[in-house]
Scaffold this motif. Structure first.
Motif, PDB file in Angstrom:
ATOM      1  N   CYS A 168       6.633  -1.184  -4.222  1.00  0.00           N
ATOM      2  CA  CYS A 168       8.260  -0.381  -4.195  1.00  0.00           C
ATOM      3  C   CYS A 168       7.987   0.948  -4.959  1.00  0.00           C
ATOM      4  N   ALA A 169       8.810   1.822  -4.380  1.00  0.00           N
ATOM      5  CA  ALA A 169       8.623   3.052  -4.981  1.00  0.00           C
ATOM      6  C   ALA A 169      10.191   3.620  -5.418  1.00  0.00           C
ATOM      7  N   VAL A 170      10.263   3.802  -6.505  1.00  0.00           N
ATOM      8  CA  VAL A 170      11.560   4.480  -7.096  1.00  0.00           C
ATOM      9  C   VAL A 170      11.710   5.832  -7.255  1.00  0.00           C
ATOM     10  N   SER A 171      12.672   6.381  -7.085  1.00  0.00           N
ATOM     11  CA  SER A 171      12.731   7.850  -7.069  1.00  0.00           C
ATOM     12  C   SER A 171      13.960   8.441  -7.676  1.00  0.00           C
ATOM     13  N   SER A 172      13.919   9.761  -8.083  1.00  0.00           N
ATOM     14  CA  SER A 172      15.016  10.285  -8.755  1.00  0.00           C
ATOM     15  C   SER A 172      15.107  11.637  -8.406  1.00  0.00           C
ATOM     16  N   ALA A 173      16.072  11.955  -7.590  1.00  0.00           N
ATOM     17  CA  ALA A 173      16.292  13.513  -6.917  1.00  0.00           C
ATOM     18  C   ALA A 173      16.483  14.422  -8.169  1.00  0.00           C
ATOM     19  N   GLU A 174      17.350  13.943  -9.213  1.00  0.00           N
ATOM     20  CA  GLU A 174      17.431  14.668 -10.491  1.00  0.00           C
ATOM     21  C   GLU A 174      16.365  15.112 -10.747  1.00  0.00           C
ATOM     22  N   ALA A 175      15.505  14.082 -11.235  1.00  0.00           N
ATOM     23  CA  ALA A 175      14.189  14.107 -12.183  1.00  0.00           C
ATOM     24  C   ALA A 175      13.181  14.855 -11.394  1.00  0.00           C
ATOM     25  N   GLN A 176      13.359  14.698 -10.153  1.00  0.00           N
ATOM     26  CA  GLN A 176      12.400  15.202  -9.131  1.00  0.00           C
ATOM     27  C   GLN A 176      10.911  14.667  -9.318  1.00  0.00           C
ATOM     28  N   ARG A 177      11.226  12.926  -9.518  1.00  0.00           N
ATOM     29  CA  ARG A 177      10.081  12.213  -9.687  1.00  0.00           C
ATOM     30  C   ARG A 177      10.086  10.805  -8.729  1.00  0.00           C
ATOM     31  N   GLN A 178       8.880  10.366  -8.291  1.00  0.00           N
ATOM     32  CA  GLN A 178       8.759   9.029  -7.766  1.00  0.00           C
ATOM     33  C   GLN A 178       7.619   8.231  -8.281  1.00  0.00           C
ATOM     34  N   VAL A 179       8.083   6.918  -8.759  1.00  0.00           N
ATOM     35  CA  VAL A 179       6.983   6.303  -9.029  1.00  0.00           C
ATOM     36  C   VAL A 179       6.749   4.908  -8.224  1.00  0.00           C
ATOM     37  N   TRP A 180       5.619   4.733  -8.260  1.00  0.00           N
ATOM     38  CA  TRP A 180       5.144   3.516  -7.290  1.00  0.00           C
ATOM     39  C   TRP A 180       4.593   2.408  -8.080  1.00  0.00           C
ATOM     40  N   GLY A 181       5.241   1.033  -7.708  1.00  0.00           N
ATOM     41  CA  GLY A 181       4.958   0.015  -8.474  1.00  0.00           C
ATOM     42  C   GLY A 181       3.352  -0.387  -7.997  1.00  0.00           C
ATOM     43  N   THR A 182       3.013  -1.519  -8.518  1.00  0.00           N
ATOM     44  CA  THR A 182       1.676  -2.242  -8.011  1.00  0.00           C
ATOM     45  C   THR A 182       1.945  -2.955  -6.627  1.00  0.00           C
ATOM     46  N   PRO A 183       0.787  -2.873  -5.885  1.00  0.00           N
ATOM     47  CA  PRO A 183       1.030  -3.515  -4.669  1.00  0.00           C
ATOM     48  C   PRO A 183       1.335  -5.150  -4.794  1.00  0.00           C
ATOM     49  N   THR A 184       1.874  -5.722  -4.215  1.00  0.00           N
ATOM     50  CA  THR A 184       2.380  -7.256  -4.177  1.00  0.00           C
ATOM     51  C   THR A 184       1.916  -7.894  -2.753  1.00  0.00           C
ATOM     52  N   ALA A 185       1.015  -8.814  -2.800  1.00  0.00           N
ATOM     53  CA  ALA A 185       0.616  -9.318  -1.492  1.00  0.00           C
ATOM     54  C   ALA A 185       1.507 -10.343  -0.857  1.00  0.00           C
ATOM     55  N   LEU A 186       1.950 -10.400   0.391  1.00  0.00           N
ATOM     56  CA  LEU A 186       2.718 -11.662   0.855  1.00  0.00           C
ATOM     57  C   LEU A 186       1.772 -12.318   1.961  1.00  0.00           C
ATOM     58  N   SER A 187       1.472 -13.433   1.597  1.00  0.00           N
ATOM     59  CA  SER A 187       0.881 -14.175   2.688  1.00  0.00           C
ATOM     60  C   SER A 187       1.508 -15.475   3.196  1.00  0.00           C
ATOM     61  N   LEU A 188       1.292 -15.946   4.503  1.00  0.00           N
ATOM     62  CA  LEU A 188       2.061 -17.159   4.915  1.00  0.00           C
ATOM     63  C   LEU A 188       1.146 -18.275   4.653  1.00  0.00           C
ATOM     64  N   ARG A 189       1.797 -19.206   4.491  1.00  0.00           N
ATOM     65  CA  ARG A 189       1.160 -20.677   4.346  1.00  0.00           C
ATOM     66  C   ARG A 189       1.133 -21.273   5.559  1.00  0.00           C
ATOM     67  N   GLY A 190      -0.093 -21.754   6.038  1.00  0.00           N
ATOM     68  CA  GLY A 190      -0.720 -22.144   7.316  1.00  0.00           C
ATOM     69  C   GLY A 190       0.409 -23.647   7.688  1.00  0.00           C
ATOM     70  N   ASP A 191       0.560 -24.514   6.550  1.00  0.00           N
ATOM     71  CA  ASP A 191       1.354 -25.841   6.659  1.00  0.00           C
ATOM     72  C   ASP A 191       2.771 -25.599   6.696  1.00  0.00           C
ATOM     73  N   GLY A 192       3.294 -24.277   6.497  1.00  0.00           N
ATOM     74  CA  GLY A 192       4.890 -24.070   6.537  1.00  0.00           C
ATOM     75  C   GLY A 192       5.578 -24.649   5.613  1.00  0.00           C
TER      76      GLY A 192
END
Length: 104
Positions: free
Chosen positions: A46-70
């Motif tokens: 996720c990236a959060v930005s503020s136009a007023e502050a002229q800043r963008q901050v990125w979070g740490t990547p989070t993996a989404l994986s699928l379970r084979g068994d459903g």
């Protein structure tokens, strides 16, 4: 200041204007995925930005994986951002906004 939320999937910005399965709430920053498909697996940031502050901050990547068994287990996958309703900061100070995922 108003915040804007963007999600990055595998280092590419998610453009959701034409996507009926995925939605980013600009009120909460939450990313919602309906009917997860195999190609949805990967890293979400996720990236959060503020136009007023002229800043963008990125979070740490989070993996989404699928379970084979459903089987989903106790929690269905959900990636979301949670912030207090109001965050106070002095001009020139740093603020940390956390992104995280729930699920099995």
């Amino acid at each position: 200041p108003a915040l804007s939320y963007t999600w990055i999937f595998n280092n590419t910005t998610l453009h959701l204007g034409e996507d009926s399965r995925r939605f980013v709430s600009q009120a909460t920053g939450n990313l919602y995925l309906a009917k997860v498909e195999p190609w949805d697996a990967g890293n979400y940031t996720c990236a959060v930005s503020s136009a007023e502050a002229q800043r963008q901050v990125w979070g740490t990547p989070t993996a989404l994986s699928l379970r084979g068994d459903g089987v989903m287990g106790e929690y269905e996958p959900k990636i979301e951002v949670r912030f207090p309703e109001t965050t106070h900061a002095a001009k020139g100070s740093s603020v940390t906004l956390e992104c995280f995922a729930l699920g099995k």
